[in-house]
Design a protein around this motif. Sequence first.
Motif, PDB file in Angstrom:
ATOM      1  N   LEU A   1       0.793  -1.367   0.097  1.00 61.16           N
ATOM      2  CA  LEU A   1      -0.158  -0.176  -0.459  1.00 61.16           C
ATOM      3  C   LEU A   1       0.584   1.010  -0.351  1.00 61.16           C
ATOM      4  O   LEU A   1       1.800   1.528   0.973  1.00 61.16           O
ATOM      5  N   PHE A   2       0.629   2.097  -1.273  1.00 61.54           N
ATOM      6  CA  PHE A   2       1.614   3.512  -0.987  1.00 61.54           C
ATOM      7  C   PHE A   2       0.287   4.561  -1.265  1.00 61.54           C
ATOM      8  O   PHE A   2       0.098   4.695  -1.888  1.00 61.54           O
ATOM      9  N   GLY A   3       0.054   4.594  -0.121  1.00 59.01           N
ATOM     10  CA  GLY A   3      -0.656   6.156   0.340  1.00 59.01           C
ATOM     11  C   GLY A   3      -0.650   7.394   0.470  1.00 59.01           C
ATOM     12  O   GLY A   3       1.058   7.633   0.696  1.00 59.01           O
ATOM     13  N   GLY A   4      -1.563   8.662  -0.201  1.00 61.81           N
ATOM     14  CA  GLY A   4      -0.641   9.903  -0.321  1.00 61.81           C
ATOM     15  C   GLY A   4      -1.728  10.945  -0.921  1.00 61.81           C
ATOM     16  O   GLY A   4      -2.593  10.434  -1.406  1.00 61.81           O
ATOM     17  N   THR A   5      -1.309  12.124  -0.796  1.00 62.14           N
ATOM     18  CA  THR A   5      -2.531  12.838  -1.588  1.00 62.14           C
ATOM     19  C   THR A   5      -2.465  13.082  -2.452  1.00 62.14           C
ATOM     20  O   THR A   5      -3.353  13.024  -3.905  1.00 62.14           O
ATOM     21  N   PHE A   6      -1.702  12.570  -3.126  1.00 62.26           N
ATOM     22  CA  PHE A   6      -1.196  12.654  -4.915  1.00 62.26           C
ATOM     23  C   PHE A   6      -1.465  14.110  -5.567  1.00 62.26           C
ATOM     24  O   PHE A   6      -2.407  13.731  -6.848  1.00 62.26           O
TER      25      PHE A   6
ATOM     26  N   ALA B   1       9.296   6.729  -8.992  1.00 59.17           N
ATOM     27  CA  ALA B   1      10.790   6.211  -8.563  1.00 59.17           C
ATOM     28  C   ALA B   1      10.950   5.880  -7.073  1.00 59.17           C
ATOM     29  O   ALA B   1      11.562   4.393  -7.310  1.00 59.17           O
ATOM     30  N   VAL B   2      10.131   5.944  -5.846  1.00 59.08           N
ATOM     31  CA  VAL B   2      10.390   5.105  -5.137  1.00 59.08           C
ATOM     32  C   VAL B   2       9.646   4.041  -5.226  1.00 59.08           C
ATOM     33  O   VAL B   2       9.884   2.542  -4.595  1.00 59.08           O
ATOM     34  N   ALA B   3       8.400   4.032  -5.903  1.00 62.66           N
ATOM     35  CA  ALA B   3       7.499   2.929  -5.451  1.00 62.66           C
ATOM     36  C   ALA B   3       8.678   1.795  -6.666  1.00 62.66           C
ATOM     37  O   ALA B   3       8.260   0.382  -6.105  1.00 62.66           O
TER      38      ALA B   3
ATOM     39  N   LEU C   1       3.887   1.259   2.233  1.00 62.90           N
ATOM     40  CA  LEU C   1       5.765   2.530   1.465  1.00 62.90           C
ATOM     41  C   LEU C   1       5.236   3.953   2.044  1.00 62.90           C
ATOM     42  O   LEU C   1       4.091   4.037   1.569  1.00 62.90           O
ATOM     43  N   ILE C   2       5.903   4.621   2.628  1.00 57.52           N
ATOM     44  CA  ILE C   2       5.962   5.330   3.054  1.00 57.52           C
ATOM     45  C   ILE C   2       7.654   6.790   2.713  1.00 57.52           C
ATOM     46  O   ILE C   2       8.310   6.090   3.608  1.00 57.52           O
ATOM     47  N   GLY C   3       7.566   7.359   2.723  1.00 54.80           N
ATOM     48  CA  GLY C   3       8.397   8.656   2.582  1.00 54.80           C
ATOM     49  C   GLY C   3       9.044   8.919   3.795  1.00 54.80           C
ATOM     50  O   GLY C   3       8.180   8.876   4.901  1.00 54.80           O
TER      51      GLY C   3
ATOM     52  N   SER D   1      13.987   6.653   1.288  1.00 57.63           N
ATOM     53  CA  SER D   1      14.953   8.489   1.822  1.00 57.63           C
ATOM     54  C   SER D   1      14.532   9.005   0.892  1.00 57.63           C
ATOM     55  O   SER D   1      13.187   8.836  -0.136  1.00 57.63           O
ATOM     56  N   ARG D   2      14.841  10.498   1.116  1.00 58.61           N
ATOM     57  CA  ARG D   2      14.109  11.964   0.366  1.00 58.61           C
ATOM     58  C   ARG D   2      14.999  12.833   1.317  1.00 58.61           C
ATOM     59  O   ARG D   2      15.778  13.197   1.798  1.00 58.61           O
ATOM     60  N   PRO D   3      15.052  13.739  -0.239  1.00 55.80           N
ATOM     61  CA  PRO D   3      16.477  14.166  -0.138  1.00 55.80           C
ATOM     62  C   PRO D   3      15.747  15.301   1.188  1.00 55.80           C
ATOM     63  O   PRO D   3      14.976  15.675   1.443  1.00 55.80           O
TER      64      PRO D   3
ATOM     65  N   ASN E   1      14.675  14.821  -6.028  1.00 60.31           N
ATOM     66  CA  ASN E   1      14.733  16.162  -5.518  1.00 60.31           C
ATOM     67  C   ASN E   1      13.396  17.051  -5.527  1.00 60.31           C
ATOM     68  O   ASN E   1      12.906  17.726  -6.884  1.00 60.31           O
ATOM     69  N   VAL E   2      12.404  16.203  -5.507  1.00 60.68           N
ATOM     70  CA  VAL E   2      10.677  16.775  -6.116  1.00 60.68           C
ATOM     71  C   VAL E   2       9.357  16.378  -5.279  1.00 60.68           C
ATOM     72  O   VAL E   2       9.189  15.143  -4.440  1.00 60.68           O
ATOM     73  N   SER E   3       8.861  17.895  -4.930  1.00 59.45           N
ATOM     74  CA  SER E   3       7.194  17.613  -4.341  1.00 59.45           C
ATOM     75  C   SER E   3       6.366  18.099  -4.951  1.00 59.45           C
ATOM     76  O   SER E   3       6.365  18.895  -6.391  1.00 59.45           O
ATOM     77  N   ALA E   4       4.964  17.590  -4.109  1.00 56.74           N
ATOM     78  CA  ALA E   4       3.795  17.888  -4.803  1.00 56.74           C
ATOM     79  C   ALA E   4       4.160  19.489  -4.867  1.00 56.74           C
ATOM     80  O   ALA E   4       3.023  20.323  -5.643  1.00 56.74           O
ATOM     81  N   THR E   5       4.804  20.301  -3.859  1.00 55.06           N
ATOM     82  CA  THR E   5       4.313  21.229  -3.396  1.00 55.06           C
ATOM     83  C   THR E   5       4.921  22.094  -5.060  1.00 55.06           C
ATOM     84  O   THR E   5       4.633  23.053  -4.808  1.00 55.06           O
TER      85      THR E   5
HETATM   86  P1  ATP Z   1       3.286  17.660  -1.303  1.00 56.10           P
HETATM   87  O1  ATP Z   1       4.813  18.725  -1.394  1.00 56.10           O
HETATM   88  O2  ATP Z   1       1.897  18.119  -0.649  1.00 56.10           O
HETATM   89  O3  ATP Z   1       3.318  17.841   0.837  1.00 56.10           O
HETATM   90  P2  ATP Z   1       4.402  15.070  -1.589  1.00 56.10           P
HETATM   91  O4  ATP Z   1       5.311  15.523  -2.939  1.00 56.10           O
HETATM   92  O5  ATP Z   1       5.463  14.433  -0.159  1.00 56.10           O
HETATM   93  O6  ATP Z   1       3.322  16.632  -1.577  1.00 56.10           O
HETATM   94  P3  ATP Z   1       2.727  13.259  -1.170  1.00 56.10           P
HETATM   95  O7  ATP Z   1       0.853  13.068  -1.667  1.00 56.10           O
HETATM   96  O8  ATP Z   1       1.782  13.615   0.088  1.00 56.10           O
HETATM   97  O9  ATP Z   1       3.786  13.964  -1.369  1.00 56.10           O
HETATM   98  O10 ATP Z   1       3.630  12.205  -0.814  1.00 56.10           O
HETATM   99  C1  ATP Z   1       3.104   9.922  -0.610  1.00 56.10           C
HETATM  100  C2  ATP Z   1       4.089   9.697  -0.203  1.00 56.10           C
HETATM  101  O11 ATP Z   1       4.883   9.534  -0.941  1.00 56.10           O
HETATM  102  C3  ATP Z   1       4.630   9.892   1.005  1.00 56.10           C
HETATM  103  O12 ATP Z   1       4.755   8.900   1.770  1.00 56.10           O
HETATM  104  C4  ATP Z   1       5.968  10.905   0.952  1.00 56.10           C
HETATM  105  O13 ATP Z   1       7.045  10.709   2.004  1.00 56.10           O
HETATM  106  C5  ATP Z   1       6.671   9.816  -0.341  1.00 56.10           C
HETATM  107  N1  ATP Z   1       6.940  10.764  -1.119  1.00 56.10           N
HETATM  108  C6  ATP Z   1       6.814  12.322  -2.057  1.00 56.10           C
HETATM  109  N2  ATP Z   1       7.671  12.605  -2.540  1.00 56.10           N
HETATM  110  C7  ATP Z   1       9.138  11.223  -2.396  1.00 56.10           C
HETATM  111  C8  ATP Z   1      10.180  11.452  -2.678  1.00 56.10           C
HETATM  112  N3  ATP Z   1      10.459  12.492  -3.845  1.00 56.10           N
HETATM  113  N4  ATP Z   1      11.325  10.929  -2.695  1.00 56.10           N
HETATM  114  C9  ATP Z   1      10.576  10.001  -1.594  1.00 56.10           C
HETATM  115  N5  ATP Z   1       9.313  10.102  -0.904  1.00 56.10           N
HETATM  116  C10 ATP Z   1       8.352  10.500  -1.230  1.00 56.10           C
END
Ligand code: ATP
Length: 228
Positions: free
Chosen positions: A5-10, A19-21, A112-114, A140-142, A192-196
């Motif tokens: 299970l890989f949960g997230g707001t996505f 990449a993580v998945a 699975l969780i970051g 891991s996450r930067p 090094n990517v985030s949804a933000t």
């Molecule tokens: P936001 O920037 O809005 O906070 P996010 O990029 O963290 O969003 P989420 O949908 O909140 O994305 O993340 C879902 C899951 O994926 C969480 O467990 C998060 O830690 C993990 N995750 C997201 N981006 C990464 C990344 N670049 N590397 C590793 N794990 C990540």
Amino acid sequence: MNICLFGGTFDPIHKGHTAVARAAADRFDLKKVLFAVSDVPPHKRSQAITPYWDRYAMVALGIRDADDKRFIPSAIELEMNQEKGAHSFSYTIDTLERLSKGLKKSDRLFFLIGIDAFMDVAKWHRAEEVLRFCDFIVASRPGFSLADVAHALPASMQPSAHVMKPFVKSAVRGEFVHAGVRLHLLDKVNVNVSATAVRKAAASKRALNKYVSPGVAEYINKTGIYRG
Ligand code: ATP
């Protein structure tokens, strides 16, 4: 079969997620990774979230572009909330319990969780039960250190000081079992990517290709969901 299970707001799905998945599926022989889009009712939100079906559509597009047979979009949270009725809310433990009901004896469930999200795990509803329910893969996450993983456990599950050191060392090697918790660390994922960052780039009409797949970029551009 190993199922994860890989949960997230996505909001939206991005290249860090896929990449993580992929790394987790390769390392832990996961046959299915369920990208479960979280359904957070308005009263539980700390910030505005894009409507569920936009986020789900982007997950479906991102998974199609990733072209990995192991990835599956999941609306399990929405389904559970709808069954419970208006204003109800499902916690991670509910989702895990529901999923495990459909598993065979030979199946093994992973979560699975970051590392950034895992740092809050002690605050989760029924945190100890969640942590003991299945195997955890912490990626891991930067900007975050996997060595902090032990400190994230609820106080009752924290290893004592004299085992903390070997804990951290062995955890960084890959796997640690303590107080009924099975943690696997997934290092070397360094996207090094985030949804933000994606939402910000979209709001200022910058190119999205380095953050999201072509189908997701097209959806964001066509719908204008992040233009405010
Ligand atoms: P936001 O920037 O809005 O906070 P996010 O990029 O963290 O969003 P989420 O949908 O909140 O994305 O993340 C879902 C899951 O994926 C969480 O467990 C998060 O830690 C993990 N995750 C997201 N981006 C990464 C990344 N670049 N590397 C590793 N794990 C990540």
